[in-house]
Structures are given as C-alpha cells and as structure tokens.
Motif scaffolding. Structure first.
Motif, PDB file in Angstrom:
ATOM      1  N   THR A   1      -5.934  10.740 -16.118  1.00  0.00           N
ATOM      2  CA  THR A   1      -5.739  10.179 -14.745  1.00  0.00           C
ATOM      3  C   THR A   1      -6.293   8.592 -14.727  1.00  0.00           C
ATOM      4  O   THR A   1      -5.752   7.638 -14.303  1.00  0.00           O
TER       5      THR A   1
ATOM      6  N   GLY B   1       2.364   5.841  -8.055  1.00  0.00           N
ATOM      7  CA  GLY B   1       1.706   6.569  -7.056  1.00  0.00           C
ATOM      8  C   GLY B   1       0.109   6.864  -7.247  1.00  0.00           C
ATOM      9  O   GLY B   1      -0.197   6.085  -7.996  1.00  0.00           O
TER      10      GLY B   1
ATOM     11  N   LEU C   1      -1.012   9.527  -8.620  1.00  0.00           N
ATOM     12  CA  LEU C   1      -1.240  10.307  -9.716  1.00  0.00           C
ATOM     13  C   LEU C   1      -2.093  11.820  -9.099  1.00  0.00           C
ATOM     14  O   LEU C   1      -2.515  12.382 -10.231  1.00  0.00           O
ATOM     15  N   ALA C   2      -1.822  12.115  -7.919  1.00  0.00           N
ATOM     16  CA  ALA C   2      -2.434  13.447  -7.390  1.00  0.00           C
ATOM     17  C   ALA C   2      -1.890  14.495  -7.960  1.00  0.00           C
ATOM     18  O   ALA C   2      -0.698  14.647  -8.380  1.00  0.00           O
ATOM     19  N   ARG C   3      -2.884  15.614  -8.504  1.00  0.00           N
ATOM     20  CA  ARG C   3      -2.086  16.713  -9.079  1.00  0.00           C
ATOM     21  C   ARG C   3      -1.143  17.533  -8.293  1.00  0.00           C
ATOM     22  O   ARG C   3      -0.277  17.829  -8.994  1.00  0.00           O
TER      23      ARG C   3
END
Lengths: 206, 511
Positions: free
Chosen positions: A162, A20, A22-24
């Motif tokens: 990230t 994906g 890698l959003a928080r």
C-alpha cells in the motif's frame, strides 16, 4: 455519513480511472456475500482443516485468526457455482476422514492434534496419485491464500504494497500534470543484482 | 440516472429493450459495444460481474478476488494434467486484471488463419487498420524506464547472458508507474483496460450496462435470436432470484471462450460443423519460481517488463509475472510450517513462467447442470517443450545468481544449482506430474468462410442463428502464441464494423 445507496451511486458514477485510498475494504456501497451457511459439524471440519493447513508458530498467529480464515473461506465459497460449493463441503468431510482411508488412524481430523492432521494432509498433497493430490488443491489454496493476505503476515514478510502503490500514484499524478520522471523515481536496484549482471554465466552459476 | 445498473435496480420479471445487447464487457464485448454505440445504436451490455472502478482497487487478494474473478478463481480445465485457469467477472472482464500486454497477432499466425479460412479478411493487411485503431484506443506503447522492476531486470539480463532474445513489452498503458497490482485491478488508473478505455466511451455514446446479471439463455423466436434471458444474482446470498429479459434486434455474445460456447450449446445451434465448443485452446503455463540471495522486492515495478522470445519458433515464451503473497501461496506445493519456511523468502523471489503454444485443441461441453466443462490434454510434444522451457528458464535464473528454483513438477519441487538441471529430464516421464496454469482461453466458436468447418462466418455471425454474433477469443481459428488481448479487440472491431455495414445495406440490423 453517506447512506449505502449514496455510496453505491458514487461508485457507479465516479470516473472509472480515478485512484482511491487503497483501503482493504473499500467503503463503496458494494455488498459482499455473507459467509456460506454451514452446519456445526461442517464448521468443525473446516476449522480442523484450517488449523492443519495454516503455518504454526513462529509464523504469525493473531487471536481469532483461524476463525477469520474459516469465515473468509465460507465467503469465497459463495462465489463458486452452487454445485462446486456443495462439492467442496463434501470434499471437506472426505478429507476429515482421511486418517481412516489413508490407513493412518481411526479418528477424523477434528479429533486429532493439528500437527498430526497437517502431516496426514501433507501425505495427500504429495501423493504419487494425481487424483489424491488434487483433493488438497482447493482447500490448501483457499486457506493459505487467506492466511498470506493478512496484514500481520505481510508485515513479517516485509511486504508493504500500500505504501509503495501510494507513492506510485503520486508519481503518476505528477507525470499527468506534465512533470518528468527523474532517476530517483526508478525502482531501486540491489547492488548484488548489478554485480551479478556483469559476471559471465560460468562464474555466476558457481 | 446512472447508465450502470446493478441488482438493486432490477425487478423480477422485468423486460428491457435495446437495438443491440452485448453479453460481456471484456476485450471483445466492450469494443463491439462502444463501436456500435458510437455508430448510433442503442446498446445495452449485460455483465455477470459488478462494476468496480479504479477507486475500489487495492492490493488485497481476499477483497479483490470475489469482486473481480469468476467463481473466486476455483475454475479448472479437466485433463492430463488438470489446469487451473482464471478469468475476469467484472466490468472490463479479464482486461481489468490481466498484465496488459498488447502484442499483435504474429504474422505467421495470420498467414495460417488466411490459409484456414481461404479468405483475405484475416490477413495481416486486412487487419492492419483494426490493430491501429484498437492500439490507439488503449494507448499501446512501451514502458517508461522508471517502471521497470528487479524481476524484469533479472529476465532481461539473464536472457542477454544466455543469448536468448528478449523483447520489452508493449502494454496498454498511459504513464504506467509500475505499481504491479495489475492482477487485482490497476490502482493508479494507468492500465487502459476496457473498464477505463472503451466502456466510458460507450457510456458517453449512450450505452447502458446491466451488471450482476448472468445471461442464462438466448431468446429465439422463429429461428432468429431476439434477445437474452438473464438471472440477477443477489449480492448477499449469491442466489439467482430475479429474472430479467432483454429483447434486441441483435445479440452479441462475448462471454469468453468458455462461457460463450456454453451459452450457445444450450440451444440447438452451431451444429452444421460440429465445431461449437471444439478447438479449445489455452496456452498452458508452467510456473518457475526463483529465490535469490538478495531482496528483489518484485512487487515493485511493472508486472511484466518483457518476454523471452528466443524460442518463439518452437511456440515457447518466458515471462515474469509477480503476484501478491495471497495469490502465490495458493499455488505452492506445501502447507503448514513448510509453507511458512518457503514464503519467508517472498521478498527475494521472482515468479516467472513458461508459456507453450497449443499443439492440439481441447473442447468445452455443457454439463447437465448447465456448467461448462472444459477438457484439455497436453500432448507429448507439449510435454517435451515444457521440459526444455523449464530447464532453460531455471538456467537463466541460476545464471543471475538464484540460490534455489522451484519447479512445476509434483515429483521434483526444487533444485539448488545449475548442476541439478539434468534431474528434470531424469525424473519427468509423465504429463500428470506437471503443474500448469492458464489465463489465455481461445477458439471455441471459430470463425471461417465455410459453415461446415466453423461456427461463425467472417463477420462473427453465427451461421445457423440469424441475429446472433460472437465477438471474443472464441472466434480464433487457431492459437495466437502471444497474449491475445489485442487480437480479440481487433476482431471485435471488425465484427462491429461489419454489423454496422450490414445495417447500412438493409436499413436496419440484419434479420
């Protein structure tokens, strides 16, 4: 904009191993728990303990940070067994009155300066008695974990996972497409590590 | 319609049916469910956690822990000393967040199991084909050089200097590039956890999975297990506000070595031997955190490149296992300004550990509130091995130039040179001053050939509850001394094969 239901459907049907962004906070329709409801008195105690446990300046201190950490702790409490979460609330109040039972003063942590509160909690965390030390295990772990998971703290620690993970996802996509890894794809080795690796034990430990 | 269901899909009082219900989707449950689904059974998984595919993974602890870990990691084994532990609560179970080591059960352990059970079923020769099968499914192989990070180099070269044997890990991975986020779910999809290996195959074979559903009690009728009663957890409030029953011909309990016995202990079963919940094994770990005078950036590179096996004959292993700052900070001994001073060295740290094979088991009890209460005390012998192991590992770091080594003792937090190593022996008298941790939980529903000495037979079937099987690390007769993932998978594969074989004999699953 996809609805919550559409996002949820996508999460439940996407290939399990597809990377994906890698959003928080992944926007994938998963519902996180609401912060545990707390009375005003307990909230004040939690705030006081957060202030006493987080590193003071010059460590990063964004506006509203302590409130955010307290909220994170309350969310985490929702994932504990209900009995443990209730026990945790009692523990917070017990710690609040630690100046009294540690014979360090008559006022609770909520009524004293955070530097002093921090010193009292340090005394508990480093007590020679195991049962006393254990009182700080959960509160310290939750608060510090929330603090050291913040972007502003990561930046000062020179920790940028990230960007690194994104580059590794690209490398893996290349390998999956039939490409070969090159020497540049390896993890960079610091020259000091190379040098000390060649020194015999006696020389290295001096 | 999706084969994965969650809270929003359930109705209070709902009743579902399946031929086989499998409780848990980790190394045991996913394997047994997939094998039975492919054998043609209607399989339904019940999973307490949620479904989180690779696309939802990131490097942030506060988002990942509630999604993936049981009880937000607030889980502790009581004893001397208390030992915090973690386990997965998500589809894939602990395989979603483990380091991905796929070591087979050592030969000497299998020889012990053969002796304990007095049968050849658990011998090396008998289990060989199960190991081969699961290793193929999870793609067990060595790492590519491009994935090896600096903390692994430190361990490898330090071991070479001191003459300790070092083995490169075999891991369940396909082109792992060393993103080192295993503990928060592999974000590249390379780690072949059951989330991305066994579960998709089970779905392809027709299995369904009910997530966010906690198995509360077994449905027992006429002395036979007929299903499981579950509670659905509201994701917003975390209240269990829906009841769902699943009726099935066979129930496989694979909830891990803490929750499997806890579920069984709710009922008056597993009692002939008194072994249910006993024989609790946990491979306690002590963390040794080294600080180097140069940046290692240990978050870059595979999470564990190898293991120091030079002390395996004493039941001691060393390995590196770096974690994000949000996870490391939760384990340090200081807070406030001191925590900041310590954590500023984060990019110069190597986090390593000493694992000690259990010498005496603990036990799991079910509390009056229904929660499991694990109890485990390390022995004086274990304590001695920890002191030796920590001293050797600290020596290894100093041999590689470490400027400071943080130790797992409440009364000796750090030493700054190899000359201070004798302080470990001088200061450590009590077990209670050790700070331990564990992720390997085993042995609480041990399998065996005699009902007076075990909880299940060698098919994994609970001796005194027809229709109920166990298929997870609870089955281990003794500790394995290495990462247990592949052993669990091999035993689950064996259980699935025997369940299906019984069915062939009788025309349906055994009654």
């Amino acid at each position: 904009m996809p609805t919550l239901e559409e996002k949820r459907h996508r999460r439940l049907t996407i290939a399990a191993d597809e990377p994906g962004d890698l959003a928080r906070h992944p926007d994938d329709g998963f519902i996180m728990a609401e912060p545990r409801p707390m009375g005003a008195a307990t909230l004040r105690v939690l705030d006081a303990i957060v202030r006493a446990v987080v590193p003071p300046p010059p460590a990063p201190h964004a506006p509203g940070m302590e409130k955010e950490i307290a909220t994170t702790v309350r969310v985490m409490m929702q994932y504990m067994p209900p009995l443990s979460a209730r026990g945790f609330v009692l523990l917070l109040h017990f710690l609040n009155w630690s100046p009294l039972w540690r014979l360090r003063g008559l006022l609770p942590l909520t009524r004293i300066r955070s530097e002093r509160a921090s010193r009292i909690l340090t005394g508990i965390a480093s007590s020679r008695w195991l049962l006393i030390r254990l009182l700080m295990l959960g509160p310290k772990g939750l608060v510090l974990s929330a603090y050291f998971d913040r972007d502003d703290v990561h930046q000062v620690l020179r920790y940028d996972p990230t960007t690194f993970i994104r580059s590794r996802i690209e490398l893996r996509q290349r390998l999956l497409a039939g490409g070969e890894a090159t020497a540049e794809d390896g993890i960079a080795e610091p020259p000091e590590l190379t040098a000390i690796s060649q020194q015999p034990f006696e020389q290295a430990v001096r | 319609m999706s084969k994965i269901l969650e809270y929003a899909d359930y109705e209070d009082g709902e009743l579902l049916r399946a031929e086989v219900v499998v409780i848990g989707t980790g190394a045991g449950g996913a394997v047994v469910g997939k094998e039975l689904a492919e054998a043609g059974y209607d399989v339904l998984f019940v999973e307490e956690g949620g479904y989180h595919p690779t696309s939802s993974f990131n490097a942030f602890v506060q988002e990942s822990v509630p999604r993936l870990y049981r009880d937000a990691s607030a889980t502790v084994i009581l004893g001397k000393p208390p030992i915090p532990y973690v386990e997965g609560r998500c589809v894939g179970g602990s395989t979603t967040l483990n380091g991905g080591m796929t070591w087979r059960t050592p030969e000497n352990v299998l020889a012990r199991w053969e002796k304990v059970t007095a049968q050849r079923d658990l011998s090396s020769a008998s289990l060989e084909r199960f190991f081969e099968r699961v290793e193929e499914h999870v793609s067990a192989k060595p790492q590519g050089d491009y994935s090896i990070g600096n903390d692994s180099r430190v361990m490898d070269r330090g071991a070479q200097k001191l003459g300790f044997e070092y083995l490169h890990n075999i891991r369940n991975q396909d082109r792992c590039v060393g993103a080192n986020s295993c503990v928060l779910g592999c974000p590249t999809g390379a780690k072949r956890s059951t989330l991305v290996s066994y579960m998709p195959k089970a779905f392809d074979a027709g299995a369904r999975c009910m997530t966010m559903l906690r198995a509360d009690e077994l449905l027992i009728e006429g002395g036979r297990c007929r299903g499981v009663r579950c509670r659905a957890v509201n994701p917003r409030t975390r209240r269990e506000d829906k009841r769902v029953d699943v009726r099935a011909d066979a129930v496989v309990v694979a909830a891990g070595a803490v929750h499997t016995p806890n579920l069984l202990l709710r009922h008056d079963i597993g009692r002939p031997s008194g072994q249910l919940g006993q024989n609790f094994l946990c491979h306690p770990n002590a963390k040794v955190l080294a600080v180097y005078p140069f940046a290692l950036k240990s978050w870059e590179g595979v999470n564990q490149g190898g293991q120091v096996r030079g002390f395996r004959d004493r039941g001691i292993l060393f390995a590196e296992n770096f974690v994000p700052p949000g996870a490391l900070a939760a384990q340090i001994h200081v807070h406030g300004a001191e925590a900041w001073d310590m954590m500023q060295d984060y990019d110069r740290m190597a986090l390593t550990g000493v694992l000690v094979e259990d010498s005496r088991p603990g036990r799991i009890k079910r509390s009056v509130f229904g929660m499991p209460v694990p109890r485990y005390d390390i022995t004086h012998e274990d304590h001695e091995r920890f002191l030796d192991g920590v001293a050797h590992l600290a020596e290894l770091h100093f041999s590689m130039g470490a400027s400071r080594v943080y130790l797992p003792f409440s009364n000796l937090h750090a030493i700054d040179s190899a000359d201070e190593l004798p302080k470990i022996r001088q200061t450590q008298r009590k077990r209670s001053s050790m700070e331990l941790f564990t992720v390997h939980l085993m042995g609480t529903a041990r399998m065996g050939s005699r009902r007076e000495r075990s909880v299940t037979d060698l098919r994994g079937a609970v001796w005194d509850l027809p229709g109920c099987w166990v298929a997870d690390a609870s089955l281990f007769p003794t500790a394995v001394g290495v990462n247990p993932q592949i052993t669990i998978m091999a035993l689950a594969s064996l259980v699935a094969e025997r369940m299906a074989a019984d069915d062939l004999d009788r025309g349906r699953l055994p009654c």
